[in-house]
Every structure is written in structure tokens, then in C-alpha cells.
Design an enzyme around this catalytic site. Structure first.
Site, PDB file in Angstrom:
ATOM      1  N   HIS A  51       0.878  -0.950  -0.004  1.00 46.93           N
ATOM      2  CA  HIS A  51      -0.187   0.177   0.010  1.00 46.93           C
ATOM      3  C   HIS A  51       0.733   1.206  -0.233  1.00 46.93           C
ATOM      4  O   HIS A  51       2.254   1.193   0.781  1.00 46.93           O
ATOM      5  CB  HIS A  51      -1.246   0.103   0.694  1.00 46.93           C
ATOM      6  CG  HIS A  51      -0.094  -0.540   2.610  1.00 46.93           C
ATOM      7  ND1 HIS A  51      -0.259  -1.128   3.016  1.00 46.93           N
ATOM      8  CD2 HIS A  51       0.159   1.300   3.646  1.00 46.93           C
ATOM      9  CE1 HIS A  51       0.419  -0.743   4.394  1.00 46.93           C
ATOM     10  NE2 HIS A  51       0.578   0.011   4.661  1.00 46.93           N
TER      11      HIS A  51
HETATM   12  C1  T46 Z   1       3.352   0.264   7.079  1.00 48.08           C
HETATM   13  C2  T46 Z   1       4.733  -0.598   7.242  1.00 48.08           C
HETATM   14  C3  T46 Z   1       5.250  -0.973   8.233  1.00 48.08           C
HETATM   15  C4  T46 Z   1      -4.135  -0.626  13.166  1.00 48.08           C
HETATM   16  O1  T46 Z   1      -4.882  -0.429  13.992  1.00 48.08           O
HETATM   17  N1  T46 Z   1      -3.073   0.749  13.714  1.00 48.08           N
HETATM   18  C5  T46 Z   1      -1.782   1.023  13.293  1.00 48.08           C
HETATM   19  O2  T46 Z   1      -1.382   1.901  14.089  1.00 48.08           O
HETATM   20  C6  T46 Z   1      -1.430   0.443  12.108  1.00 48.08           C
HETATM   21  C7  T46 Z   1      -0.327   0.466  11.914  1.00 48.08           C
HETATM   22  C8  T46 Z   1      -2.561  -0.515  11.528  1.00 48.08           C
HETATM   23  N2  T46 Z   1      -3.137  -0.958  12.250  1.00 48.08           N
HETATM   24  C9  T46 Z   1      -4.451  -1.924  11.627  1.00 48.08           C
HETATM   25  C10 T46 Z   1      -4.534  -2.003  10.310  1.00 48.08           C
HETATM   26  C11 T46 Z   1      -4.587  -3.740   9.738  1.00 48.08           C
HETATM   27  O3  T46 Z   1      -6.294  -3.814  10.338  1.00 48.08           O
HETATM   28  O4  T46 Z   1      -3.624  -3.202  11.351  1.00 48.08           O
HETATM   29  C12 T46 Z   1      -4.049  -4.215  10.748  1.00 48.08           C
HETATM   30  C13 T46 Z   1      -2.222  -4.690   9.439  1.00 48.08           C
HETATM   31  O5  T46 Z   1      -2.907  -3.696   9.169  1.00 48.08           O
HETATM   32  P1  T46 Z   1      -1.318  -3.379   7.795  1.00 48.08           P
HETATM   33  O6  T46 Z   1      -1.941  -4.629   7.223  1.00 48.08           O
HETATM   34  O7  T46 Z   1      -1.501  -1.557   6.943  1.00 48.08           O
HETATM   35  O8  T46 Z   1       0.408  -3.565   8.667  1.00 48.08           O
HETATM   36  P2  T46 Z   1       1.119  -3.676   7.292  1.00 48.08           P
HETATM   37  O9  T46 Z   1       2.324  -4.289   7.857  1.00 48.08           O
HETATM   38  O10 T46 Z   1       1.201  -4.174   5.716  1.00 48.08           O
HETATM   39  O11 T46 Z   1       1.438  -2.235   7.422  1.00 48.08           O
HETATM   40  C14 T46 Z   1       1.985  -1.479   7.911  1.00 48.08           C
HETATM   41  C15 T46 Z   1       1.807  -0.080   7.763  1.00 48.08           C
HETATM   42  O12 T46 Z   1       0.230   0.360   7.814  1.00 48.08           O
HETATM   43  C16 T46 Z   1       2.380   1.300   6.736  1.00 48.08           C
HETATM   44  O13 T46 Z   1       2.202   2.010   6.728  1.00 48.08           O
HETATM   45  O14 T46 Z   1       4.333   1.269   6.407  1.00 48.08           O
HETATM   46  O15 T46 Z   1       2.986  -1.427   8.854  1.00 48.08           O
END
Ligand code: T46
Length: 132
Positions: A49
Site C-alpha cells: 500500500h
Molecule cells: C507501513 C508498514 C511498515 C491499526 O489498527 N493501527 C495502526 O497503527 C496500524 C499501522 C495498523 N492497524 C491495523 C490495520 C490492519 O487491520 O492493523 C492491521 C494491520 O495493518 P497493515 O495491514 O496496514 O500492516 P502492514 O504491516 O501491512 O503495514 C504497516 C503500516 O500500515 C504501513 O503504513 O508502512 O506497517
């Protein structure tokens, strides 16, 4: 080629290493949120993303992983394996994370509170917006 890498000054002595992160000093924004990724599965890449507004500073505080960063024109891969090196990821950068080591812990400092509406999770939509 865009430079995403930031050197963090560590304070090292016979007890180990201390790295300090401060808003508007070695972090180029006000830190509103900190989160970390751990217990990661090497076979389960993450990211895929971009963010419309969010800026982040990413540090691999333990172990290693690969970041793929894409500004819509150029893609680069960077291995993070040093707690004194950070990645500064501005808005509108597509990111993917791959190849987490077993001991990998990724700490992220963010310029904004969590906001799902800030995410662009469709690569084609990202490419169109990045080209504008
Ligand atoms: C990035 C990389 C390094 C939350 O509720 N709070 C938060 O602060 C974050 C970051 C995520 N979430 C929830 C949203 C999703 O339901 O946790 C779940 C996993 O998040 P996401 O799929 O976005 O995780 P990654 O590891 O793919 O990405 C994250 C960050 O979103 C992103 O900005 O740069 O870590």
C-alpha cells in the site's frame, strides 16, 4: 535515485547501544504514533500500500527484512539490518516488506494517528495518483 536512508547516531559503550529518536531533530516530523511489527512470518510479506499523507520513519531494531519502495516511477529494494539506519518514507510511496528474519522487529514512527482512509491499497490507483 531517491535517498530514503537516514543515519541514526547511536551511543555505544560496553553495555550496548542506545539510539534516541526525537521529533524535528533526527525525525523530520512530529511523532504522533509508534507501532512495531514482530513475530513475523518470513513467508508472509506485508505492506502493499501507499499513504496519501502519512510520513514514517522505519527502523529494524532487530534482525533483518527487505523493503521495496516505489514512487510510481522508480522501484528500489533496501535491506534493513542495522538499528542505526532508518528509512524515511514520505507520502505517496508504495511499500512492500519481504524476507523477515526470525528475530525481526520493525519499529515505525508515524506523523499521524492511524487512519484507514489515508491508505491506497490498490496498486493501479496508486500509479494513477502518483503520475499526477
Ligand atoms: C507501513 C508498514 C511498515 C491499526 O489498527 N493501527 C495502526 O497503527 C496500524 C499501522 C495498523 N492497524 C491495523 C490495520 C490492519 O487491520 O492493523 C492491521 C494491520 O495493518 P497493515 O495491514 O496496514 O500492516 P502492514 O504491516 O501491512 O503495514 C504497516 C503500516 O500500515 C504501513 O503504513 O508502512 O506497517
Amino acid at each position: 535515485m531517491k535517498n530514503y536512508s537516514v543515519d541514526l547516531k547511536g551511543i555505544s559503550d560496553n553495555r550496548g547501544l542506545l539510539v534516541s529518536l526525537e521529533s524535528f531533530k533526527n525525525v523530520p516530523f512530529e511523532i504522533k504514533r509508534v507501532y512495531y511489527l514482530c513475530k513475523l512470518d518470513s513467508q508472509a510479506p506485508r505492506g502493499f500500500h501507499a499513504h496519501k499523507n502519512l510520513k514514517q520513519l522505519v527502523v529494524c531494531v532487530s534482525g533483518s527484512c527487505d523493503f521495496l519502495l516505489d514512487d510510481g516511477k522508480e522501484k528500489i529494494q533496501i535491506t534493513l539490518n542495522d538499528p542505526t539506519k532508518a528509512l524515511f518514507i514520505e507520502s505517496m510511496i508504495w511499500r512492500e516488506m519481504h524476507n523477515f528474519s526470525k528475530d525481526c522487529v520493525v519499529m515505525v514512527l508515524a506523523s499521524e494517528h492511524y487512519d484507514e482512509t489515508d491508505y491506497i491499497r490498490d496498486y493501479e490507483v496508486f500509479k494513477i495518483k502518483a503520475a499526477k
